[in-house]
Design a protein around this motif. Structure first.
Motif, PDB file in Angstrom:
ATOM      1  N   ALA A   1       1.662   0.578   2.471  1.00  0.00           N
ATOM      2  CA  ALA A   1       0.434   0.974   1.770  1.00  0.00           C
ATOM      3  C   ALA A   1       0.632   2.325   1.083  1.00  0.00           C
ATOM      4  O   ALA A   1       0.202   2.542  -0.052  1.00  0.00           O
ATOM      5  CB  ALA A   1      -0.740   1.046   2.748  1.00  0.00           C
ATOM      6  N   TYR A   2       1.322   3.230   1.795  1.00  0.00           N
ATOM      7  CA  TYR A   2       1.564   4.575   1.259  1.00  0.00           C
ATOM      8  C   TYR A   2       2.420   4.494  -0.005  1.00  0.00           C
ATOM      9  O   TYR A   2       2.104   5.102  -1.023  1.00  0.00           O
ATOM     10  CB  TYR A   2       2.251   5.451   2.315  1.00  0.00           C
ATOM     11  CG  TYR A   2       2.594   6.837   1.805  1.00  0.00           C
ATOM     12  CD1 TYR A   2       1.668   7.865   1.873  1.00  0.00           C
ATOM     13  CD2 TYR A   2       3.849   7.107   1.249  1.00  0.00           C
ATOM     14  CE1 TYR A   2       1.978   9.135   1.402  1.00  0.00           C
ATOM     15  CE2 TYR A   2       4.163   8.373   0.780  1.00  0.00           C
ATOM     16  CZ  TYR A   2       3.216   9.380   0.853  1.00  0.00           C
ATOM     17  OH  TYR A   2       3.525  10.626   0.378  1.00  0.00           O
TER      18      TYR A   2
ATOM     19  N   LYS B   1      -8.193   3.324   1.989  1.00  0.00           N
ATOM     20  CA  LYS B   1      -7.649   2.474   3.063  1.00  0.00           C
ATOM     21  C   LYS B   1      -6.450   3.160   3.723  1.00  0.00           C
ATOM     22  O   LYS B   1      -6.325   3.194   4.940  1.00  0.00           O
ATOM     23  CB  LYS B   1      -7.217   1.137   2.445  1.00  0.00           C
ATOM     24  CG  LYS B   1      -7.166  -0.010   3.413  1.00  0.00           C
ATOM     25  CD  LYS B   1      -7.092  -1.326   2.638  1.00  0.00           C
ATOM     26  CE  LYS B   1      -6.389  -2.395   3.427  1.00  0.00           C
ATOM     27  NZ  LYS B   1      -6.098  -3.571   2.601  1.00  0.00           N
ATOM     28  N   CYS B   2      -5.594   3.716   2.876  1.00  0.00           N
ATOM     29  CA  CYS B   2      -4.405   4.409   3.369  1.00  0.00           C
ATOM     30  C   CYS B   2      -4.813   5.660   4.164  1.00  0.00           C
ATOM     31  O   CYS B   2      -4.225   5.955   5.208  1.00  0.00           O
ATOM     32  CB  CYS B   2      -3.526   4.785   2.182  1.00  0.00           C
ATOM     33  SG  CYS B   2      -1.822   5.068   2.633  1.00  0.00           S
TER      34      CYS B   2
ATOM     35  N   CYS C   1       0.445   3.207  -2.966  1.00  0.00           N
ATOM     36  CA  CYS C   1      -0.427   4.261  -3.501  1.00  0.00           C
ATOM     37  C   CYS C   1       0.395   5.293  -4.269  1.00  0.00           C
ATOM     38  O   CYS C   1       0.018   5.715  -5.355  1.00  0.00           O
ATOM     39  CB  CYS C   1      -1.181   4.966  -2.376  1.00  0.00           C
ATOM     40  SG  CYS C   1      -2.468   3.971  -1.626  1.00  0.00           S
TER      41      CYS C   1
ATOM     42  N   LYS D   1      -5.927   4.653   7.603  1.00  0.00           N
ATOM     43  CA  LYS D   1      -4.773   4.380   8.475  1.00  0.00           C
ATOM     44  C   LYS D   1      -4.120   5.685   8.907  1.00  0.00           C
ATOM     45  O   LYS D   1      -3.753   5.862  10.070  1.00  0.00           O
ATOM     46  CB  LYS D   1      -3.744   3.512   7.746  1.00  0.00           C
ATOM     47  CG  LYS D   1      -4.182   2.068   7.577  1.00  0.00           C
ATOM     48  CD  LYS D   1      -3.146   1.277   6.811  1.00  0.00           C
ATOM     49  CE  LYS D   1      -3.614  -0.146   6.555  1.00  0.00           C
ATOM     50  NZ  LYS D   1      -2.802  -0.811   5.539  1.00  0.00           N
ATOM     51  N   ALA D   2      -3.977   6.609   7.955  1.00  0.00           N
ATOM     52  CA  ALA D   2      -3.328   7.885   8.247  1.00  0.00           C
ATOM     53  C   ALA D   2      -4.136   8.695   9.261  1.00  0.00           C
ATOM     54  O   ALA D   2      -3.577   9.342  10.141  1.00  0.00           O
ATOM     55  CB  ALA D   2      -3.139   8.675   6.962  1.00  0.00           C
TER      56      ALA D   2
ATOM     57  N   TYR E   1       2.248   2.915   8.212  1.00  0.00           N
ATOM     58  CA  TYR E   1       1.573   2.380   7.020  1.00  0.00           C
ATOM     59  C   TYR E   1       2.397   2.661   5.767  1.00  0.00           C
ATOM     60  O   TYR E   1       1.856   2.865   4.685  1.00  0.00           O
ATOM     61  CB  TYR E   1       0.164   2.987   6.879  1.00  0.00           C
ATOM     62  CG  TYR E   1       0.145   4.495   6.929  1.00  0.00           C
ATOM     63  CD1 TYR E   1       0.367   5.251   5.783  1.00  0.00           C
ATOM     64  CD2 TYR E   1      -0.067   5.154   8.123  1.00  0.00           C
ATOM     65  CE1 TYR E   1       0.390   6.618   5.832  1.00  0.00           C
ATOM     66  CE2 TYR E   1      -0.060   6.544   8.181  1.00  0.00           C
ATOM     67  CZ  TYR E   1       0.162   7.269   7.030  1.00  0.00           C
ATOM     68  OH  TYR E   1       0.178   8.635   7.078  1.00  0.00           O
ATOM     69  N   GLN E   2       3.733   2.663   5.933  1.00  0.00           N
ATOM     70  CA  GLN E   2       4.634   3.031   4.836  1.00  0.00           C
ATOM     71  C   GLN E   2       4.411   2.186   3.580  1.00  0.00           C
ATOM     72  O   GLN E   2       4.446   2.682   2.463  1.00  0.00           O
ATOM     73  CB  GLN E   2       6.091   2.909   5.304  1.00  0.00           C
ATOM     74  CG  GLN E   2       7.086   3.634   4.409  1.00  0.00           C
ATOM     75  CD  GLN E   2       6.853   5.140   4.345  1.00  0.00           C
ATOM     76  OE1 GLN E   2       6.669   5.794   5.356  1.00  0.00           O
ATOM     77  NE2 GLN E   2       6.840   5.687   3.141  1.00  0.00           N
TER      78      GLN E   2
ATOM     79  N   LYS F   1      -7.577   1.602  -2.443  1.00  0.00           N
ATOM     80  CA  LYS F   1      -6.289   1.629  -1.730  1.00  0.00           C
ATOM     81  C   LYS F   1      -6.067   2.980  -1.055  1.00  0.00           C
ATOM     82  O   LYS F   1      -5.579   3.046   0.065  1.00  0.00           O
ATOM     83  CB  LYS F   1      -5.133   1.365  -2.701  1.00  0.00           C
ATOM     84  CG  LYS F   1      -4.941  -0.098  -3.034  1.00  0.00           C
ATOM     85  CD  LYS F   1      -3.764  -0.264  -3.973  1.00  0.00           C
ATOM     86  CE  LYS F   1      -3.720  -1.660  -4.546  1.00  0.00           C
ATOM     87  NZ  LYS F   1      -2.813  -1.738  -5.703  1.00  0.00           N
TER      88      LYS F   1
END
Length: 138
Positions: free
Chosen positions: A123-124, A34-35, A127, A38-39, A120-121, A31
């Motif tokens: 997913a963030y 992945k994050c 995490c 995106k970031a 991507y809030q 995860k």
């Protein structure tokens, strides 16, 4: 030169240094990568000891992700302490090369500061919740 074969999460665990606590589980590691990917697309990461250290000192918020196979540990063992002083969540992932790859770099990297961003809030936040739930080393 052939690329080194991908090591599984379990194989990577054999290369951890003694300070790699709290270590993200296999699922959380995925995860986080992945994050971070995106970031990186939105330029919302800080990578490398000097950069991360500078922005932690400036009071930037985010999740600090450290590579657990970095040696010598002296290069970055002060980062978790800085995070704890500022109540920033941090976690170790097993591999610096995977961490570098997730950040979109060909080079391995030993630490990344992952900043929140509305793109991507979700997913963030997921995490963040899991990282904060990890037990801190004593």
């Amino acid at each position: 030169a052939e690329a080194a074969p991908e090591l599984s999460y379990r194989e990577q665990l054999e290369h951890l240094n003694p300070i790699a606590q709290p270590l993200a589980s296999r699922k959380l590691t995925r995860k986080l990568y992945k994050c971070i990917r995106k970031a990186a697309k939105h330029k919302q990461i800080r990578r490398g000891v000097k950069e991360v250290q500078k922005f932690i000192n400036k009071g930037e918020k985010g999740i600090t992700v450290l590579a657990g196979d970095t040696l010598p540990i002296d290069v970055y063992c002060h980062i978790p302490i800085m995070c704890e002083d500022r109540n920033l969540p941090y976690a170790y992932v097993p591999s610096k090369s995977d961490l570098g790859a997730a950040a979109g770099s060909k080079r391995p990297t030993c630490v990344i500061l992952l900043k929140p961003h509305e793109e991507y809030q979700e997913a963030y936040d997921e995490c963040l919740g899991e990282v904060e739930a990890l037990p801190l080393p004593l």
